[in-house]
Design a protein around this motif. Structure first.
Motif, short mmCIF file in Angstrom:
data_model
loop_
_atom_site.label_atom_id
_atom_site.label_comp_id
_atom_site.label_asym_id
_atom_site.label_seq_id
_atom_site.Cartn_x
_atom_site.Cartn_y
_atom_site.Cartn_z
N MET A 97 47.00 43.89 41.15
CA MET A 97 46.46 43.05 42.23
C MET A 97 45.15 43.63 42.76
O MET A 97 44.18 42.90 42.98
CB MET A 97 47.48 42.93 43.37
CG MET A 97 48.68 42.07 43.01
SD MET A 97 49.96 42.05 44.28
CE MET A 97 49.14 41.22 45.61
N LEU A 98 45.10 44.96 42.94
CA LEU A 98 43.87 45.61 43.40
C LEU A 98 42.74 45.47 42.38
O LEU A 98 41.59 45.21 42.74
CB LEU A 98 44.12 47.07 43.72
CG LEU A 98 44.96 47.34 44.97
CD1 LEU A 98 45.32 48.82 45.06
CD2 LEU A 98 44.23 46.89 46.21
N GLU A 101 41.41 41.91 42.64
CA GLU A 101 40.58 41.75 43.84
C GLU A 101 39.22 42.41 43.66
O GLU A 101 38.20 41.86 44.03
CB GLU A 101 41.28 42.34 45.06
CG GLU A 101 42.42 41.48 45.58
CD GLU A 101 41.94 40.15 46.14
OE1 GLU A 101 40.89 40.11 46.80
OE2 GLU A 101 42.62 39.14 45.89
N THR A 102 39.21 43.59 43.05
CA THR A 102 37.96 44.31 42.81
C THR A 102 37.07 43.51 41.86
O THR A 102 35.86 43.40 42.06
CB THR A 102 38.24 45.71 42.22
OG1 THR A 102 39.08 46.42 43.14
CG2 THR A 102 36.97 46.48 41.99
N LEU A 104 37.07 40.25 41.42
CA LEU A 104 36.57 39.09 42.15
C LEU A 104 35.40 39.47 43.06
O LEU A 104 34.39 38.78 43.13
CB LEU A 104 37.68 38.44 42.97
CG LEU A 104 38.72 37.64 42.21
CD1 LEU A 104 39.80 37.12 43.17
CD2 LEU A 104 38.10 36.48 41.46
N GLN A 105 35.54 40.60 43.77
CA GLN A 105 34.49 41.03 44.68
C GLN A 105 33.22 41.41 43.93
O GLN A 105 32.12 41.14 44.39
CB GLN A 105 34.97 42.20 45.52
CG GLN A 105 35.99 41.81 46.56
CD GLN A 105 36.57 43.00 47.31
OE1 GLN A 105 36.25 44.15 47.01
NE2 GLN A 105 37.42 42.71 48.28
#
Length: 109
Positions: A97-98, A101-102, A104-105
């Motif tokens: 999940m992290l 998210e990374t 995507l950012q």
């Protein structure tokens, strides 16, 4: 410069193989790129694919034939859930999940 291809039947088109040429329909008039002059009416147009073009066709066909879902994996997980042997690793889920998210950012999303 767009090229419009019209008037071809299934018999006139097809897939070229390594080093093969595809012959098309007769054209009305064509310009000879070497001489700049017009070719005789009814000249036969020819398309030759490079090895790279042929490889890209094969790769495209292989991708199109590949299923979107790995049904063998789905069946294995389903059986593991049914017989109670499926285990979830919470740390691995959190890491994934992290990482998502990374990613995507970093793309500004």
């Amino acid at each position: 410069m767009p090229i419009e291809i019209t008037g071809h039947t299934t018999a006139q088109t097809g897939t070229a193989h390594e080093g093969a040429s595809v012959r098309g329909a007769r054209s009305g008039t064509a310009t000879d790129p070497k001489t700049g002059g017009g070719a005789a009416a009814g000249a036969l147009d020819t398309l030759s694919l490079t090895d790279t073009g042929t490889l890209l066709q094969k790769l495209d066909a292989a991708i199109a034939a590949t299923p979107v879902v790995d049904m063998a994996r789905v069946n294995r997980i389903q059986q593991a859930i049914e017989n109670g042997s499926y285990e979830i690793d919470p740390a691995r889920v959190a890491e994934k999940m992290l990482a998502f998210e990374t990613a995507l950012q970093s793309r500004g999303l």
